[in-house]
Scaffold this motif. Structure first.
Motif, PDB file in Angstrom:
ATOM      1  N   ARG A  32      -5.661  56.938  43.307  1.00 38.00           N
ATOM      2  CA  ARG A  32      -6.271  55.953  44.212  1.00 38.00           C
ATOM      3  C   ARG A  32      -7.429  56.612  44.974  1.00 38.00           C
ATOM      4  O   ARG A  32      -7.273  57.673  45.545  1.00 38.00           O
ATOM      5  N   TYR A  33      -8.580  55.949  44.972  1.00 37.59           N
ATOM      6  CA  TYR A  33      -9.794  56.431  45.637  1.00 37.59           C
ATOM      7  C   TYR A  33     -10.172  55.488  46.756  1.00 37.59           C
ATOM      8  O   TYR A  33      -9.822  54.315  46.693  1.00 37.59           O
ATOM      9  N   PRO A  34     -10.875  55.962  47.778  1.00 38.47           N
ATOM     10  CA  PRO A  34     -11.435  57.299  47.964  1.00 38.47           C
ATOM     11  C   PRO A  34     -10.333  58.311  48.304  1.00 38.47           C
ATOM     12  O   PRO A  34      -9.268  57.950  48.808  1.00 38.47           O
ATOM     13  N   VAL A  35     -10.646  59.583  48.034  1.00 33.82           N
ATOM     14  CA  VAL A  35      -9.707  60.677  48.265  1.00 33.82           C
ATOM     15  C   VAL A  35     -10.506  61.927  48.609  1.00 33.82           C
ATOM     16  O   VAL A  35     -11.642  62.086  48.155  1.00 33.82           O
ATOM     17  N   LEU A  61     -11.404  75.505  41.982  1.00 34.39           N
ATOM     18  CA  LEU A  61     -12.744  74.961  41.767  1.00 34.39           C
ATOM     19  C   LEU A  61     -13.187  74.049  42.906  1.00 34.39           C
ATOM     20  O   LEU A  61     -14.370  73.933  43.190  1.00 34.39           O
ATOM     21  N   LEU A  62     -12.236  73.405  43.568  1.00 31.16           N
ATOM     22  CA  LEU A  62     -12.579  72.466  44.640  1.00 31.16           C
ATOM     23  C   LEU A  62     -12.421  73.040  46.043  1.00 31.16           C
ATOM     24  O   LEU A  62     -12.755  72.369  47.012  1.00 31.16           O
ATOM     25  N   GLN A  69     -15.271  63.824  50.312  1.00 30.68           N
ATOM     26  CA  GLN A  69     -14.520  62.636  49.913  1.00 30.68           C
ATOM     27  C   GLN A  69     -15.132  62.095  48.628  1.00 30.68           C
ATOM     28  O   GLN A  69     -16.344  61.929  48.524  1.00 30.68           O
ATOM     29  N   PHE A  70     -14.282  61.850  47.644  1.00 32.69           N
ATOM     30  CA  PHE A  70     -14.720  61.344  46.349  1.00 32.69           C
ATOM     31  C   PHE A  70     -14.458  59.855  46.264  1.00 32.69           C
ATOM     32  O   PHE A  70     -13.388  59.376  46.637  1.00 32.69           O
ATOM     33  N   VAL A  76     -15.352  63.482  41.099  1.00 35.71           N
ATOM     34  CA  VAL A  76     -14.515  64.680  40.984  1.00 35.71           C
ATOM     35  C   VAL A  76     -14.988  65.509  39.793  1.00 35.71           C
ATOM     36  O   VAL A  76     -15.160  66.722  39.894  1.00 35.71           O
ATOM     37  N   ARG A  77     -15.230  64.838  38.680  1.00 35.08           N
ATOM     38  CA  ARG A  77     -15.719  65.519  37.479  1.00 35.08           C
ATOM     39  C   ARG A  77     -17.005  66.282  37.784  1.00 35.08           C
ATOM     40  O   ARG A  77     -17.169  67.439  37.423  1.00 35.08           O
ATOM     41  N   GLY A  78     -17.933  65.631  38.495  1.00 34.84           N
ATOM     42  CA  GLY A  78     -19.197  66.270  38.843  1.00 34.84           C
ATOM     43  C   GLY A  78     -18.994  67.501  39.708  1.00 34.84           C
ATOM     44  O   GLY A  78     -19.641  68.534  39.501  1.00 34.84           O
TER      45      GLY A  78
END
Length: 103
Positions: A32-35, A61-62, A69-70, A76-78
């Protein structure tokens, strides 16, 4: 279904980054987004991604963007590809669209 796990382009634009997200890809698309990155790290931080030269932990990586916030899985992939040093110069969505699940 092997193309669901490997992040490379098969279209005319040439090859993209060869990164396997494995089962994490589906989990991120169903999330569920945003996250925030911190929330994703808490839930999926131990997941591993395969690159041609190494195995990388998703949380590692993050960790530099924990406050980020994605809005959707492609964000997230980017962030992951940026952290791996891949420049995503194309403004177009990849042929393997991360915003929806395969039917």
């Amino acid at each position: 279904m092997g193309s669901d796990n490997v992040e490379h382009e098969t279209g005319e634009r040439g090859p993209g980054p060869d990164v396997s997200f494995g089962p994490l890809k589906r989990a991120l698309r169903e999330h569920r987004y945003p996250v925030t990155a911190a929330e994703l790290i808490e839930q999926y931080g131990a997941a591993e991604l395969e690159t041609p030269t190494a195995t990388e932990r998703f949380g590692g990586l993050l960790e530099d963007c924990e406050e980020t916030q994605f809005r959707d899985p492609s964000d997230v992939r980017g962030a992951v590809l940026d952290a791996l040093g891949y420049a995503d110069a194309s403004p177009e969505r990849p042929s393997d669209d991360w915003t929806s699940l395969p039917r």
